[in-house]
Motif scaffolding. Structure first.
Motif: not given
Length: 243
Positions: A98-102
């Protein structure tokens, strides 16, 4: 039992959707109250389009991740210790994704903000999820111990070794969920009747294919002495053909 198992899988998915949505909502509020004011000044919490999109897709993301990790298989075989460790691992992987996508593209005051937001999301998600999962797992374990849930089990053998095995797995504190439907004699135990007064005899091991289908057997406990190599091999071969 199959209908109950499907119900518990469904409830497990609902719990995971709820916990993921709750964690994301709290994380959204955290960002509005503690992260964005450093960039834009004091702001009110506004439930905008991004909030509702996150509330829709983030729980779905977590549920798919749990499914891929096999969390919805063998729903009655979970232990509390394994549940904590597995939830920790999956939560860590999911938060990184989620960190890298959002979150990576979010405006931040400094790079320490990335660490704070990622750690906060992990703590919120893992904490809420593991709490409700442990409650649900404890509920399942209690049902297993009370024999309200379990796995149809067949015992092969009728000797002292078999009796010891049966005594161990039928103790009240045992939460493995074995529901013994009966036993079958092996050739070495034809003339012994140790279990006859407790469980019905369903036949001999040559009848295993029909017995497994008729009684919907899921687990088999083999109490044949290891010295009976030929008989033991015959039994295991029959059981392997039933997979």
């Amino acid at each position: 039992m199959r209908s109950k198992r499907k119900l518990h899988v469904f409830l497990s998915i609902i719990i995971d959707l709820f916990t993921a949505a709750s964690a994301w909502s709290m994380f959204y509020a955290y960002r509005k109250l503690f992260i964005e004011p450093a960039l834009y000044g004091k702001m009110d919490i506004v439930l905008d389009k991004n909030f509702y999109l996150g509330l829709l897709y983030v729980p779905l993301f977590w549920t798919i991740l749990y499914f891929l990790a096999g969390d919805y298989k063998n729903i009655w075989r979970k232990s509390r210790i394994k549940e904590v460790s597995k939830t920790f691992s999956i939560s860590l992987i999911g938060v990184i994704l989620l960190f890298f996508t959002l979150l990576l593209d979010d405006a931040v005051y400094n790079y320490q903000t990335y660490y704070r937001t990622t750690l906060t999301l992990f703590i919120l998600h893992f904490g809420i999820t593991v709490f409700f999962r442990l409650l649900f797992t404890t509920y399942i374990i209690k049902k297993l111990r009370n024999k309200e849930l379990g796995f149809n089990t067949l015992v092969i053998g009728n000797n002292e070794k078999t009796e010891r095995l049966v005594m161990e797995i039928t103790e009240k504190h045992n939460a493995q969920g074995f529901l013994i439907k009966g036993y079958v004699n092996s050739n070495a135990s034809q003339n012994k009747h140790i279990l006859h007064s407790v469980f019905p005899v369903l036949g001999t091991y040559n009848d295993l294919p029909q017995i497994i289908v008729k009684h919907e057997i899921e687990e088999v406990i083999i109490g044949v002495e290891s010295t009976n190599h030929i008989e033991l091999n015959e039994i295991t071969n029959i059981l392997e053909d039933q997979d």
